[in-house]
Write an enzyme that holds these catalytic residues in place. Structure first.
Site, PDB file in Angstrom:
ATOM      1  N   HIS A 118       0.963  -1.272   0.074  1.00  0.00           N
ATOM      2  CA  HIS A 118      -0.048  -0.103   0.038  1.00  0.00           C
ATOM      3  C   HIS A 118       0.804   1.349   0.127  1.00  0.00           C
ATOM      4  CE1 HIS A 118      -3.528  -2.419   1.584  1.00  0.00           C
ATOM      5  NE2 HIS A 118      -3.355  -2.498   0.525  1.00  0.00           N
ATOM      6  N   ARG A 144       1.062   4.247   0.223  1.00  0.00           N
ATOM      7  CA  ARG A 144       0.901   5.375   1.007  1.00  0.00           C
ATOM      8  C   ARG A 144       1.755   5.253   2.394  1.00  0.00           C
ATOM      9  NH1 ARG A 144      -5.390   6.478   1.653  1.00  0.00           N
ATOM     10  NH2 ARG A 144      -5.964   4.375   3.205  1.00  0.00           N
ATOM     11  N   GLU A 145       1.762   4.115   2.755  1.00  0.00           N
ATOM     12  CA  GLU A 145       2.446   3.641   4.127  1.00  0.00           C
ATOM     13  C   GLU A 145       3.891   3.872   4.176  1.00  0.00           C
ATOM     14  OE1 GLU A 145       0.511  -0.198   4.598  1.00  0.00           O
ATOM     15  OE2 GLU A 145      -1.586   0.854   4.535  1.00  0.00           O
ATOM     16  N   ARG A 188      -3.057   4.568  -2.645  1.00  0.00           N
ATOM     17  CA  ARG A 188      -2.946   3.312  -1.883  1.00  0.00           C
ATOM     18  C   ARG A 188      -2.698   2.040  -2.671  1.00  0.00           C
ATOM     19  NH1 ARG A 188      -5.804   0.037   2.451  1.00  0.00           N
ATOM     20  NH2 ARG A 188      -6.857  -1.504   1.598  1.00  0.00           N
ATOM     21  N   ASN A 228      -3.421  -5.803  -2.259  1.00  0.00           N
ATOM     22  CA  ASN A 228      -3.683  -6.739  -1.049  1.00  0.00           C
ATOM     23  C   ASN A 228      -4.999  -7.420  -0.900  1.00  0.00           C
ATOM     24  OD1 ASN A 228      -2.211  -8.116   0.862  1.00  0.00           O
ATOM     25  ND2 ASN A 228      -3.269  -6.992   2.595  1.00  0.00           N
ATOM     26  N   ARG A 229      -5.911  -7.005  -2.007  1.00  0.00           N
ATOM     27  CA  ARG A 229      -6.887  -7.882  -2.276  1.00  0.00           C
ATOM     28  C   ARG A 229      -6.994  -8.694  -3.569  1.00  0.00           C
ATOM     29  NH1 ARG A 229      -6.958  -5.824   1.846  1.00  0.00           N
ATOM     30  NH2 ARG A 229      -8.536  -4.280   3.009  1.00  0.00           N
ATOM     31  N   HIS A 258       3.056  -3.640   6.598  1.00  0.00           N
ATOM     32  CA  HIS A 258       1.955  -2.331   6.404  1.00  0.00           C
ATOM     33  C   HIS A 258       2.062  -1.454   7.460  1.00  0.00           C
ATOM     34  CE1 HIS A 258      -0.856  -4.523   3.574  1.00  0.00           C
ATOM     35  NE2 HIS A 258       0.183  -5.389   3.671  1.00  0.00           N
ATOM     36  N   SER A 259       1.292  -0.374   7.393  1.00  0.00           N
ATOM     37  CA  SER A 259       1.594   0.521   8.558  1.00  0.00           C
ATOM     38  C   SER A 259       0.089   1.016   9.029  1.00  0.00           C
ATOM     39  CB  SER A 259       2.486   1.742   8.496  1.00  0.00           C
ATOM     40  OG  SER A 259       1.822   2.547   7.554  1.00  0.00           O
ATOM     41  N   TYR A 260      -0.129   1.451  10.162  1.00  0.00           N
ATOM     42  CA  TYR A 260      -1.398   1.920  10.692  1.00  0.00           C
ATOM     43  C   TYR A 260      -1.880   0.988  11.778  1.00  0.00           C
ATOM     44  CZ  TYR A 260      -4.407   5.733  10.980  1.00  0.00           C
ATOM     45  OH  TYR A 260      -5.132   6.693  11.452  1.00  0.00           O
ATOM     46  N   TYR A 276     -10.964  -6.968  10.373  1.00  0.00           N
ATOM     47  CA  TYR A 276     -12.245  -7.252   9.850  1.00  0.00           C
ATOM     48  C   TYR A 276     -11.777  -8.086   8.727  1.00  0.00           C
ATOM     49  CZ  TYR A 276     -10.061  -3.427   7.159  1.00  0.00           C
ATOM     50  OH  TYR A 276      -9.399  -2.669   6.397  1.00  0.00           O
ATOM     51  N   GLU A 300       1.441  -4.507  11.110  1.00  0.00           N
ATOM     52  CA  GLU A 300       0.823  -3.060  10.823  1.00  0.00           C
ATOM     53  C   GLU A 300       1.705  -2.034  11.732  1.00  0.00           C
ATOM     54  OE1 GLU A 300      -1.358  -1.660   8.878  1.00  0.00           O
ATOM     55  OE2 GLU A 300      -2.596  -3.130   8.074  1.00  0.00           O
TER      56      GLU A 300
END
Lengths: 94, 307
Positions: free
Chosen positions: B67, B69-70, B125, B142-143, B194-196, B246, B268
């Protein structure tokens, strides 16, 4: 370059499953162009969402009408972006 | 002696990252090499650093920045690359690891998205592929993996940030990694950064059932998170993707686990200070340092538990 002037990031804490469903409805409304940084999962878990300036009023009215508590986490995203950009330029010069 | 003067505590352009990868390969020629495993949609190289002491050893896969933007993930990956290279021969744990296994590190998994996030839209992203019949660009990579593809937690709307794409592996960035992992044939761990939100997750995301190796992965992930927290007190939540975030289908570690790579994890990284994807650069090195402790815990376990 796309600017994010006036975009806000809200922190929302849904209290129950119903409020989570309300947030999921909000997420599905493409025209609002909102961007969940941290999506709704379970009650009491914080949600972070970026909202363009043009959708701010609609979203805030929706949240207030549903009794969903929120606070402003980032008041103007572009200010942070400008700071980041400035820092990158400074590092490149160094 | 190396004198590139590269600042690991700053965000960098793709070109600067690639230059530093070359520098690392040049500075540690007997340990580090660069290989290109494919090209992005806009024809940028998918550059991987290989850390190897020779021979065809079982390997660990690490990737960052799927992603785009991370940004702290790409920066952390580069710091990690330097750490692995410079600690070999000094840190007994890393020395023993690299005497037993190889490490492959992809610091910029989504190069088109990274460039776009630096030049056009900081919040980008997805990939930058063109979607036939739509005005919108890009797929959430990532989908896009072949793991419950198109199921819950992924969007079929090309304009959505979590659009799963027209078919599994439609994104060349994803397909390149899948082909590399399959052709290597001996990858024992698959770790994605990943981040967040500060999470350490293991499968599954596309379904909410308990995986066969739940107990082992759960204990290991908790140990890794504890090690990470020990440095600066950053709190991590640990668990399967489905229960701690989720349900999300088409994710990379679900694919890798189903493919047979038991040690599949997703980090993350931190966003303390409520900065979101705009984590100040002065937090890059602390983030990388703490993440390293978690990564090392997992890699040591992989080394000591061959399968």
């Amino acid at each position: 370059r796309e600017t994010f002037v006036g975009h806000q990031v809200l922190e929302i804490i849904p209290r129950n499953e119903e409020q989570i469903q309300n947030l999921e409805q909000l997420e599905a409304q493409d025209h609002l162009e909102i961007d969940f940084w941290r999506s709704p999962t379970v009650p009491e878990q914080t949600v972070h969402v970026r909202i363009p300036f043009s959708s701010l009023q609609d979203v805030k009215i929706f949240l207030e009408s549903q009794g969903i508590a929120y606070s402003v986490m980032i008041k103007d995203l572009q200010v942070l972006l400008d700071e980041e950009n400035e820092e990158m330029l400074m590092n490149q010069r160094q | 002696e190396r004198s590139s003067g590269f600042n690991f505590g700053a965000y960098h352009s793709l070109d600067e990252i690639f230059q530093e990868m070359d520098q690392l390969a040049a500075a540690y020629p007997t340990l580090v090499s660069k290989l290109q495993i494919g090209s992005s949609f806009e024809n940028r190289p998918m550059n991987v650093l290989k850390f190897s002491t020779g021979g065809n050893k079982p390997a660990i896969w690490l990737d960052a920045g799927i992603h785009s933007r991370e940004w702290v993930t790409q920066a952390t990956a580069l710091w990690t690359a330097n750490k692995i290279a410079s600690d070999y021969g000094k840190d007994p744990s890393i020395t023993s690891l690299l005497d037993t296994m190889d490490i492959f590190l992809l610091p910029v998994t989504n190069p088109d998205g990274y460039v776009f996030s630096q030049t056009k839209n900081r919040m980008w992203r997805k990939t930058r592929s063109k979607i036939p019949g739509s005005l919108c660009f890009g797929v959430d990579p990532n989908r896009n993996w072949d793991a419950g593809f198109g199921g819950p937690g992924a969007s079929n709307n090309p304009c959505s940030d979590s659009y799963h794409g027209p078919s599994a592996n439609s994104e060349v960035e994803v397909q390149s990694i899948v082909e590399f992992i399959k052709s290597h044939g001996n990858i024992k761990a698959f770790i994605t950064l990943h981040s967040y939100s500060q999470l350490l997750m293991y499968p599954y995301g596309y379904k909410c059932t308990k995986l066969d190796d739940f107990d082992e992965l759960n204990i290991l992930a908790n140990s890794a998170a504890q090690a990470l927290t020990s440095l600066y007190g950053t709190n991590y939540k640990v668990g399967p993707i489905c229960s701690i975030i989720y349900q999300a289908s088409g994710g990379s570690i679900d694919w890798s686990y189903d493919y047979g790579i038991k040690y599949s994890f997703a980090f993350e990284l931190r966003d303390t200070g409520l900065h979101g994807f705009l984590l100040p650069a002065n937090q890059i090195i602390p983030t990388a340092e703490e993440t390293w402790l978690g990564l090392k815990t997992i890699m040591e376990h992989v080394r000591d538990h061959p399968y």
